[in-house]
Design an enzyme around this catalytic site. Structure first.
Site, PDB file in Angstrom:
ATOM      1  N   TYR A 164       0.969  -1.143  -0.253  1.00  0.00           N
ATOM      2  CA  TYR A 164       0.301   0.350   0.196  1.00  0.00           C
ATOM      3  C   TYR A 164       1.080   0.833   0.138  1.00  0.00           C
ATOM      4  O   TYR A 164       1.125   2.293  -0.814  1.00  0.00           O
ATOM      5  CB  TYR A 164      -1.243   0.078   1.206  1.00  0.00           C
ATOM      6  CG  TYR A 164      -1.489   1.146   2.139  1.00  0.00           C
ATOM      7  CD1 TYR A 164      -2.822   1.340   0.507  1.00  0.00           C
ATOM      8  CD2 TYR A 164      -1.599   1.655   2.732  1.00  0.00           C
ATOM      9  CE1 TYR A 164      -3.526   2.880   0.496  1.00  0.00           C
ATOM     10  CE2 TYR A 164      -2.163   3.141   2.696  1.00  0.00           C
ATOM     11  CZ  TYR A 164      -3.196   3.740   1.751  1.00  0.00           C
ATOM     12  OH  TYR A 164      -3.679   4.599   2.007  1.00  0.00           O
TER      13      TYR A 164
HETATM   14  P1  NAP Z   1     -13.855   3.702   1.562  1.00  0.00           P
HETATM   15  O1  NAP Z   1     -14.418   4.140   2.701  1.00  0.00           O
HETATM   16  O2  NAP Z   1     -13.060   2.281   1.325  1.00  0.00           O
HETATM   17  O3  NAP Z   1     -14.011   3.716   0.281  1.00  0.00           O
HETATM   18  C1  NAP Z   1     -13.018   3.231  -0.822  1.00  0.00           C
HETATM   19  C2  NAP Z   1     -14.075   3.914  -2.283  1.00  0.00           C
HETATM   20  O4  NAP Z   1     -13.056   3.755  -2.963  1.00  0.00           O
HETATM   21  C3  NAP Z   1     -15.197   3.536  -2.400  1.00  0.00           C
HETATM   22  O5  NAP Z   1     -16.571   4.932  -3.014  1.00  0.00           O
HETATM   23  C4  NAP Z   1     -15.418   2.393  -3.101  1.00  0.00           C
HETATM   24  O6  NAP Z   1     -16.524   2.646  -4.257  1.00  0.00           O
HETATM   25  C5  NAP Z   1     -13.553   2.649  -4.591  1.00  0.00           C
HETATM   26  N1  NAP Z   1     -13.286   1.816  -4.987  1.00  0.00           N
HETATM   27  C6  NAP Z   1     -13.026   0.587  -4.177  1.00  0.00           C
HETATM   28  N2  NAP Z   1     -12.669   0.080  -5.415  1.00  0.00           N
HETATM   29  C7  NAP Z   1     -12.918   0.215  -6.277  1.00  0.00           C
HETATM   30  C8  NAP Z   1     -12.587   0.117  -7.985  1.00  0.00           C
HETATM   31  N3  NAP Z   1     -11.700  -1.112  -8.475  1.00  0.00           N
HETATM   32  N4  NAP Z   1     -12.899   0.784  -8.708  1.00  0.00           N
HETATM   33  C9  NAP Z   1     -13.878   1.891  -8.746  1.00  0.00           C
HETATM   34  N5  NAP Z   1     -14.174   2.171  -7.441  1.00  0.00           N
HETATM   35  C10 NAP Z   1     -13.589   1.633  -6.347  1.00  0.00           C
HETATM   36  O7  NAP Z   1     -12.056   4.439   1.643  1.00  0.00           O
HETATM   37  P2  NAP Z   1     -11.828   5.585   2.295  1.00  0.00           P
HETATM   38  O8  NAP Z   1     -11.577   5.475   3.406  1.00  0.00           O
HETATM   39  O9  NAP Z   1     -12.901   6.571   2.021  1.00  0.00           O
HETATM   40  O10 NAP Z   1     -10.517   6.033   1.585  1.00  0.00           O
HETATM   41  C11 NAP Z   1     -10.433   6.695   0.685  1.00  0.00           C
HETATM   42  C12 NAP Z   1      -8.623   7.320   0.228  1.00  0.00           C
HETATM   43  O11 NAP Z   1      -8.133   7.960   1.224  1.00  0.00           O
HETATM   44  C13 NAP Z   1      -7.868   5.580  -0.644  1.00  0.00           C
HETATM   45  O12 NAP Z   1      -7.249   6.304  -1.523  1.00  0.00           O
HETATM   46  C14 NAP Z   1      -7.015   5.643   0.847  1.00  0.00           C
HETATM   47  O13 NAP Z   1      -6.330   4.808   0.260  1.00  0.00           O
HETATM   48  C15 NAP Z   1      -7.303   7.202   1.189  1.00  0.00           C
HETATM   49  N6  NAP Z   1      -6.606   7.129   3.267  1.00  0.00           N
HETATM   50  C16 NAP Z   1      -7.696   6.691   3.334  1.00  0.00           C
HETATM   51  C17 NAP Z   1      -7.438   6.689   4.717  1.00  0.00           C
HETATM   52  C18 NAP Z   1      -8.305   6.062   5.933  1.00  0.00           C
HETATM   53  O14 NAP Z   1      -7.419   6.201   7.066  1.00  0.00           O
HETATM   54  N7  NAP Z   1      -9.617   6.079   5.692  1.00  0.00           N
HETATM   55  C19 NAP Z   1      -6.029   6.627   5.594  1.00  0.00           C
HETATM   56  C20 NAP Z   1      -5.217   7.512   4.191  1.00  0.00           C
HETATM   57  C21 NAP Z   1      -5.104   7.510   2.915  1.00  0.00           C
HETATM   58  P3  NAP Z   1     -17.848   1.261  -3.906  1.00  0.00           P
HETATM   59  O15 NAP Z   1     -18.243   1.687  -2.508  1.00  0.00           O
HETATM   60  O16 NAP Z   1     -18.681   1.572  -4.793  1.00  0.00           O
HETATM   61  O17 NAP Z   1     -18.013  -0.072  -3.888  1.00  0.00           O
END
Ligand code: NAP
Length: 250
Positions: free
Chosen positions: A158
């Site tokens: 990651y």
């Molecule tokens: P999340 O709640 O898991 O949501 C992920 C999103 O990505 C969902 O809208 C999902 O769509 C979409 N997605 C996943 N696989 C996909 C695919 N193959 N094609 C198209 N869309 C896809 O994620 P989050 O925690 O909000 O994280 C969002 C971003 O922030 C990511 O890039 C992550 O690496 C980054 N980030 C998060 C954290 C954290 O602690 N949360 C920390 C650092 C960085 P569906 O709902 O339609 O499946």
């Protein structure tokens, strides 16, 4: 006085059906942008759109499973059409974050992480940035992570994918910045989302290492994206803005 207003702008947010993406879609719409909510799940997408419209904002759902370059190109076409011929702001947010020991990662998992976290972002910028550059204005925000900045066990796959995103941010700032397109990233720390909910107390444990000492709410990340999207950040190019509770500062 520089305002945060995004009135008249079209913003495409990938992964906007959940978590940080959904909060970002809402925050951009609050500032007057027409937001294109991209994701795989139409039910969750339409719920995000309905919530934005209920608050008087403008939004549409675009279905996108970002598994290959053809799908990325189709998303760019659909978004441009829905946006009336333009996308002014791109939030490259969709991402996956499996934490695993290096020796446990399969080839399929490796390819899936790089396909979404790196390749889809790369080709979406390739599709949308040239038109922004032609118009002489645009803002691209890549959602990255604190673990792209330091080594941590279980995060090689990651973290390395997001380290690529950090360098792409700088490369694209150099490539498109002279033609009016600003490209920046947000280095996100542990944040409460649907995606991190299964981590339970591990998320709090990770967050405890930072000065803030707690996980972020998705809206706190969205606020940074709104800043980078609009004129308030007009002199900011190629930055990876840490929004991580101070974790990478200490
Ligand atoms: P999340 O709640 O898991 O949501 C992920 C999103 O990505 C969902 O809208 C999902 O769509 C979409 N997605 C996943 N696989 C996909 C695919 N193959 N094609 C198209 N869309 C896809 O994620 P989050 O925690 O909000 O994280 C969002 C971003 O922030 C990511 O890039 C992550 O690496 C980054 N980030 C998060 C954290 C954290 O602690 N949360 C920390 C650092 C960085 P569906 O709902 O339609 O499946």
């Amino acid at each position: 006085m520089i305002s945060l207003s995004l009135a008249g702008k079209v913003a495409l947010v990938t992964g906007a059906t959940s978590g940080i993406g959904a909060a970002t879609a809402g925050a951009l719409a609050e500032q007057g942008a027409h937001v294109l909510v991209a994701g795989r799940d139409p039910e969750r997408g339409e719920a995000v759109v309905a919530a934005i419209r209920a608050r008087g904002g403008k939004a549409d759902f675009v279905a996108a499973e970002l598994g290959d370059v053809a799908a990325v190109r189709q998303l760019a076409r659909s978004a441009t059409e829905l946006g009336g011929g333009r996308v002014d702001i791109l939030v490259n947010n969709a991402g996956v974050y499996p934490f695993k020991a290096t020796e446990e990662v399969t080839e399929e998992e490796f390819d899936a992480v790089y396909a979404l976290n790196v390749k889809a972002k790369f080709f979406l910028v390739a599709e949308l940035a040239p038109a922004m550059a032609e118009r002489g204005a645009g803002s691209i925000i890549n959602i990255s992570t604190q673990v792209a900045s330091y080594g941590a066990p279980g995060m090689s796959l990651y973290g390395s994918s997001k380290a690529a995103v950090n360098l792409l941010t700088r490369s694209w700032a150099a490539e498109y910045g002279p033609r009016g397109v600003r490209v920046n990233a947000v280095g996100v720390g542990p944040t409460r989302t649907e995606g991190t909910a299964p981590m339970g107390e591990n998320l709090d444990g990770l967050a405890a290492q930072a000065p803030a000492g707690r996980p972020a709410e998705a809206e706190e990340i969205a606020a940074a994206v709104v800043y980078l999207a609009g004129d308030a950040s007009s002199f900011v190019h190629g930055a990876v803005l840490p929004v991580d509770g101070g974790r990478t500062a200490v």
